[in-house]
Design a protein around this motif. Structure first.
Motif, PDB file in Angstrom:
ATOM      1  N   GLY A 228       0.838  -1.289  -0.180  1.00  0.00           N
ATOM      2  CA  GLY A 228       0.024   0.055  -0.087  1.00  0.00           C
ATOM      3  C   GLY A 228       0.789   1.169  -0.036  1.00  0.00           C
ATOM      4  O   GLY A 228       0.210   2.270  -0.250  1.00  0.00           O
TER       5      GLY A 228
ATOM      6  N   THR B 176       1.625  -3.158  -4.681  1.00  0.00           N
ATOM      7  CA  THR B 176       0.567  -3.932  -4.784  1.00  0.00           C
ATOM      8  C   THR B 176       0.856  -5.093  -3.728  1.00  0.00           C
ATOM      9  O   THR B 176      -0.123  -5.927  -3.430  1.00  0.00           O
ATOM     10  CB  THR B 176       0.325  -4.650  -5.979  1.00  0.00           C
ATOM     11  OG1 THR B 176       1.339  -4.947  -6.592  1.00  0.00           O
ATOM     12  CG2 THR B 176      -0.069  -3.377  -7.041  1.00  0.00           C
TER      13      THR B 176
ATOM     14  N   SER C 152       2.518   8.666  -9.766  1.00  0.00           N
ATOM     15  CA  SER C 152       2.374   7.918  -8.434  1.00  0.00           C
ATOM     16  C   SER C 152       2.189   6.361  -8.675  1.00  0.00           C
ATOM     17  O   SER C 152       1.465   6.086  -9.736  1.00  0.00           O
ATOM     18  CB  SER C 152       1.379   8.636  -7.450  1.00  0.00           C
ATOM     19  OG  SER C 152      -0.023   8.002  -7.930  1.00  0.00           O
ATOM     20  N   TYR C 153       2.849   5.475  -8.062  1.00  0.00           N
ATOM     21  CA  TYR C 153       2.600   4.214  -8.246  1.00  0.00           C
ATOM     22  C   TYR C 153       2.612   3.648  -6.784  1.00  0.00           C
ATOM     23  O   TYR C 153       3.054   3.921  -5.761  1.00  0.00           O
ATOM     24  CB  TYR C 153       3.866   3.440  -8.567  1.00  0.00           C
ATOM     25  CG  TYR C 153       4.051   4.002 -10.207  1.00  0.00           C
ATOM     26  CD1 TYR C 153       3.215   3.276 -11.205  1.00  0.00           C
ATOM     27  CD2 TYR C 153       4.814   5.025 -10.420  1.00  0.00           C
ATOM     28  CE1 TYR C 153       3.538   3.600 -12.690  1.00  0.00           C
ATOM     29  CE2 TYR C 153       5.075   5.361 -11.697  1.00  0.00           C
ATOM     30  CZ  TYR C 153       4.474   5.024 -12.761  1.00  0.00           C
ATOM     31  OH  TYR C 153       4.618   5.225 -14.153  1.00  0.00           O
ATOM     32  N   THR C 154       1.647   2.507  -6.634  1.00  0.00           N
ATOM     33  CA  THR C 154       1.157   1.923  -5.191  1.00  0.00           C
ATOM     34  C   THR C 154       2.004   0.462  -5.211  1.00  0.00           C
ATOM     35  O   THR C 154       1.719  -0.256  -6.451  1.00  0.00           O
ATOM     36  CB  THR C 154      -0.301   1.665  -5.122  1.00  0.00           C
ATOM     37  OG1 THR C 154      -0.733   3.336  -5.338  1.00  0.00           O
ATOM     38  CG2 THR C 154      -0.503   1.261  -3.487  1.00  0.00           C
TER      39      THR C 154
ATOM     40  N   ILE D 216       5.383  -3.743  -7.621  1.00  0.00           N
ATOM     41  CA  ILE D 216       4.847  -2.361  -7.953  1.00  0.00           C
ATOM     42  C   ILE D 216       4.164  -2.520  -9.190  1.00  0.00           C
ATOM     43  O   ILE D 216       4.761  -2.752 -10.295  1.00  0.00           O
ATOM     44  CB  ILE D 216       5.836  -1.093  -8.044  1.00  0.00           C
ATOM     45  CG1 ILE D 216       6.466  -1.108  -6.642  1.00  0.00           C
ATOM     46  CG2 ILE D 216       5.018   0.092  -8.567  1.00  0.00           C
ATOM     47  CD1 ILE D 216       7.678  -0.286  -6.670  1.00  0.00           C
TER      48      ILE D 216
ATOM     49  N   THR E 101       2.956   4.495  -1.295  1.00  0.00           N
ATOM     50  CA  THR E 101       2.983   4.875  -2.708  1.00  0.00           C
ATOM     51  C   THR E 101       4.250   5.771  -2.781  1.00  0.00           C
ATOM     52  O   THR E 101       4.713   6.375  -2.056  1.00  0.00           O
ATOM     53  CB  THR E 101       1.622   6.257  -2.549  1.00  0.00           C
ATOM     54  OG1 THR E 101       0.613   5.703  -2.278  1.00  0.00           O
ATOM     55  CG2 THR E 101       1.882   7.053  -4.087  1.00  0.00           C
TER      56      THR E 101
END
Length: 139
Positions: free
Chosen positions: A23, A53, A49-51, A64, A25
């Motif tokens: 979770g 996973t 932005s990337y979260t 990611i 970012t």
């Protein structure tokens, strides 16, 4: 800005993988010189932005989207843990103009574009009437 990690340094890669959690970012800065005509935007840089996973079920590496954290860091170069300030998001619209854009941006007028589209449609219809196979790509 907060913490940064560089994909060229093995120490940063290890530190980045230790810092990650599900979770979390992370943010990267996109340079527009290789993303089409950058003259249409006021800013030559945008951020994405990337979260995270989760972890890979077999290898145990952080993922990611669908790539490993190490590959993500090497691909994007520098990664940040806080949102960059003063740089617009990649999905924000370009500048709003009160009139037409400069002429040198476009090579064809609207009439020429419509004429080329009509010619392409006529050729496709002639091919279908002649029994030729329908075109599935532009090449």
């Amino acid at each position: 800005m907060g913490r940064t990690w560089n994909g060229n340094k093995p120490r940063d890669i290890r530190d980045f993988e230790r810092w990650l959690r599900k979770g979390a970012t992370v943010y990267v800065i996109n340079r527009l010189e290789h993303a089409g005509d950058a003259r249409l935007w006021n800013h030559p840089e945008t951020w994405s932005s990337y979260t995270v996973t989760g972890k890979h079920p077999l290898l145990g590496d952080w993922q990611i989207n669908s790539s490993s954290a190490e590959y993500f860091l090497k691909w994007h170069g520098t990664v940040y843990d806080t949102q960059p300030r003063g740089i617009p998001h990649h999905s924000s619209s370009g500048p709003r103009v009160a009139g037409p854009l400069p002429e040198e941006v476009f090579e064809m007028t609207m009439k020429e574009i419509q004429y080329a589209a009509d010619e392409a449609e006529d050729r496709a219809n002639a091919d279908l009437k002649a029994g030729r196979r329908k075109r599935t790509s532009w090449f």
